[in-house]
Design a protein around this motif. Structure first.
Motif, PDB file in Angstrom:
ATOM      1  N   ASP A   1       1.053  -1.054   0.103  1.00  0.00           N
ATOM      2  CA  ASP A   1       0.003  -0.063  -0.031  1.00  0.00           C
ATOM      3  C   ASP A   1       1.105   1.147   0.007  1.00  0.00           C
ATOM      4  O   ASP A   1       0.319   2.396  -0.426  1.00  0.00           O
ATOM      5  N   PHE A   2       1.939   1.457   0.405  1.00  0.00           N
ATOM      6  CA  PHE A   2       2.903   2.506   0.521  1.00  0.00           C
ATOM      7  C   PHE A   2       3.576   1.946  -0.750  1.00  0.00           C
ATOM      8  O   PHE A   2       5.046   2.066  -0.508  1.00  0.00           O
ATOM      9  N   ALA A   3       3.472   2.916  -1.552  1.00  0.00           N
ATOM     10  CA  ALA A   3       3.709   2.664  -2.784  1.00  0.00           C
ATOM     11  C   ALA A   3       3.391   3.652  -3.964  1.00  0.00           C
ATOM     12  O   ALA A   3       3.832   3.362  -5.008  1.00  0.00           O
ATOM     13  N   VAL A   4       3.273   4.304  -3.298  1.00  0.00           N
ATOM     14  CA  VAL A   4       2.728   5.696  -4.421  1.00  0.00           C
ATOM     15  C   VAL A   4       3.524   6.918  -3.789  1.00  0.00           C
ATOM     16  O   VAL A   4       3.873   7.447  -2.943  1.00  0.00           O
ATOM     17  N   ALA A   5       4.135   7.431  -4.719  1.00  0.00           N
ATOM     18  CA  ALA A   5       5.789   8.462  -4.587  1.00  0.00           C
ATOM     19  C   ALA A   5       4.768   9.948  -4.367  1.00  0.00           C
ATOM     20  O   ALA A   5       3.627  10.164  -5.101  1.00  0.00           O
ATOM     21  N   GLY A   6       5.447  10.187  -3.562  1.00  0.00           N
ATOM     22  CA  GLY A   6       4.895  11.675  -3.112  1.00  0.00           C
ATOM     23  C   GLY A   6       4.043  11.345  -2.344  1.00  0.00           C
ATOM     24  O   GLY A   6       3.281  13.005  -1.380  1.00  0.00           O
ATOM     25  N   ARG A   7       3.218  10.335  -1.955  1.00  0.00           N
ATOM     26  CA  ARG A   7       1.593  10.326  -1.251  1.00  0.00           C
ATOM     27  C   ARG A   7       2.281   9.176  -0.066  1.00  0.00           C
ATOM     28  O   ARG A   7       1.983  10.382   1.595  1.00  0.00           O
ATOM     29  N   ARG A   8       2.339   8.729   0.075  1.00  0.00           N
ATOM     30  CA  ARG A   8       2.995   7.531   0.977  1.00  0.00           C
ATOM     31  C   ARG A   8       3.863   6.507   0.303  1.00  0.00           C
ATOM     32  O   ARG A   8       3.040   5.612  -0.548  1.00  0.00           O
TER      33      ARG A   8
ATOM     34  N   VAL B   1      10.500   2.432   8.512  1.00  0.00           N
ATOM     35  CA  VAL B   1      10.031   4.249   7.722  1.00  0.00           C
ATOM     36  C   VAL B   1       9.720   4.139   6.622  1.00  0.00           C
ATOM     37  O   VAL B   1       9.495   3.493   6.158  1.00  0.00           O
ATOM     38  N   VAL B   2       8.755   5.481   7.038  1.00  0.00           N
ATOM     39  CA  VAL B   2       8.390   5.858   5.765  1.00  0.00           C
ATOM     40  C   VAL B   2       7.824   6.877   5.297  1.00  0.00           C
ATOM     41  O   VAL B   2       8.137   7.982   7.007  1.00  0.00           O
ATOM     42  N   ASP B   3       7.601   7.586   4.696  1.00  0.00           N
ATOM     43  CA  ASP B   3       7.216   9.177   3.474  1.00  0.00           C
ATOM     44  C   ASP B   3       5.500   9.051   3.750  1.00  0.00           C
ATOM     45  O   ASP B   3       4.975   8.051   2.733  1.00  0.00           O
ATOM     46  N   TYR B   4       5.407   9.923   4.348  1.00  0.00           N
ATOM     47  CA  TYR B   4       3.482  10.279   4.427  1.00  0.00           C
ATOM     48  C   TYR B   4       3.256  11.510   3.920  1.00  0.00           C
ATOM     49  O   TYR B   4       4.132  12.689   4.759  1.00  0.00           O
ATOM     50  N   LEU B   5       2.666  11.803   3.306  1.00  0.00           N
ATOM     51  CA  LEU B   5       1.395  13.430   3.238  1.00  0.00           C
ATOM     52  C   LEU B   5       0.921  13.100   4.507  1.00  0.00           C
ATOM     53  O   LEU B   5      -0.415  12.587   4.263  1.00  0.00           O
TER      54      LEU B   5
END
Length: 319
Positions: free
Chosen positions: A230-237, A250-254
């Motif tokens: 699920d966390f495979a959307v660039a710029g979003r999550r 570790v995640v990048d999350y909008l």
């Protein structure tokens, strides 16, 4: 232009207005008020249930209802397509370190029935059988079935002295893939999906946490699988890293606040959206309990509302 043509727009407008009960547009509120409920559609008893599914499925809301003062906030439903739950009849693998098992898209009762047939057809010597615990021990291996983390799924293990038997798991995977996990229900006593305890949001010392009613190992394996999907959307999550030893991601999350600021910026032609780096830490909270926390992993603060919203999404992946 002909005088007749000049009057055509007015004629069309009057014609449309004449079709409406109130003004130019048909007010259909009365249709819903006066509507009568009809008898539900009844399908044939002998139908193949695998051929039927919801044409317009509505995702269920997961997580707890959160009261914020006098306001009441309904948790959002899990987005359709979010995560990668096992489809009915399908088989997937999970692993943590040297531990491996199967996740089958069927209720434990159906998996247990098929497992009994598997043992019988192979003429394996049964040493112990405990349907209530979902455990079947033969002279070659210990086979066990238990409810999976995902709704309507089961976990199936085949081990010897605590170590997974790869050949046994492959044989079981082939069998369930071929049969579509359509075995009939048996006497295995399991919690039905509506009765099972789901992940829920809690708040301690002002910090939102996600209480998961599963042990650390199973939760880590399922969460690792779901976040990767699920966390495979660039710029979003995006899933940036995972640490199996520390049980952390570790995640990048909008975040919610950033999305709100981005919407305001778009309306006023200012700035853009920037994901925040966040650390998700999973901790054991008992034999069958785990707790997930969201912590900032960069210089920015992570507000309580942003933590809550992120954990709510993760709860949907585990639901």
């Amino acid at each position: 232009m002909s005088s007749a043509l000049k009057w055509m727009p007015l004629v069309a407008t009057l014609a449309l207005a004449g079709c409406a009960r109130d003004g130019y547009f048909d007010d259909r509120r009365a249709d819903y008020v006066d509507a009568e409920e009809s008898a539900p559609l009844v399908l044939p008893e002998g139908r193949d249930t695998r051929r039927y599914r919801d044409a317009m499925p509505v995702p269920e809301a997961t997580g707890a209802f959160v009261s914020q003062g006098e306001e009441f906030r309904v948790p959002p439903p899990r987005a359709l397509g979010a995560g990668s739950g096992v489809e009915p009849g399908a088989v997937a693998r999970r692993e943590v370190g040297d531990r491996r098992w199967l996740v089958v898209g069927a209720e434990p009762s159906a998996v247990w029935s098929e497992l009994e047939r598997f043992v019988e057809e192979r003429e394996l010597e049964v040493v112990r059988r405990d349907a209530s615990a979902g455990e079947l021990v033969t002279s070659q291996a210990r086979l066990s079935v238990r409810p999976g983390l995902q709704r309507g799924a089961s976990e199936l293990r085949c081990e010897q002295d605590g170590a997974p038997l790869e050949g046994c798991l492959r044989a079981l995977a082939r069998r369930f893939e071929a049969r579509g996990a359509t075995a009939s229900a048996s006497s295995l006593g399991v919690q039905r999906p509506e009765d099972r305890v789901r992940p829920r949001l809690t708040r301690e010392g002002g910090e939102w946490r996600l209480a998961v009613p599963f042990d650390l190992e199973r939760t880590w394996a399922e969460l690792s699988y779901q976040l990767e999907s699920d966390f495979a959307v660039a710029g979003r999550r995006e899933l940036v890293a995972r640490d199996a030893q520390a049980h952390a991601f570790v995640v990048d999350y909008l975040t919610l606040s950033e999305r709100s600021a981005g919407l305001l910026g778009a309306l006023t032609s200012l700035g853009g959206e920037a994901p925040q780096r966040i650390r998700l830490v999973l901790e054991a909270a008992g034999p069958e309990q785990s707790v997930l926390r969201a912590l900032p992993a960069d210089e920015r603060e992570l507000s309580a509302e942003d933590r809550r919203e992120l954990l709510e999404r993760v709860a949907g992946l585990l639901g």
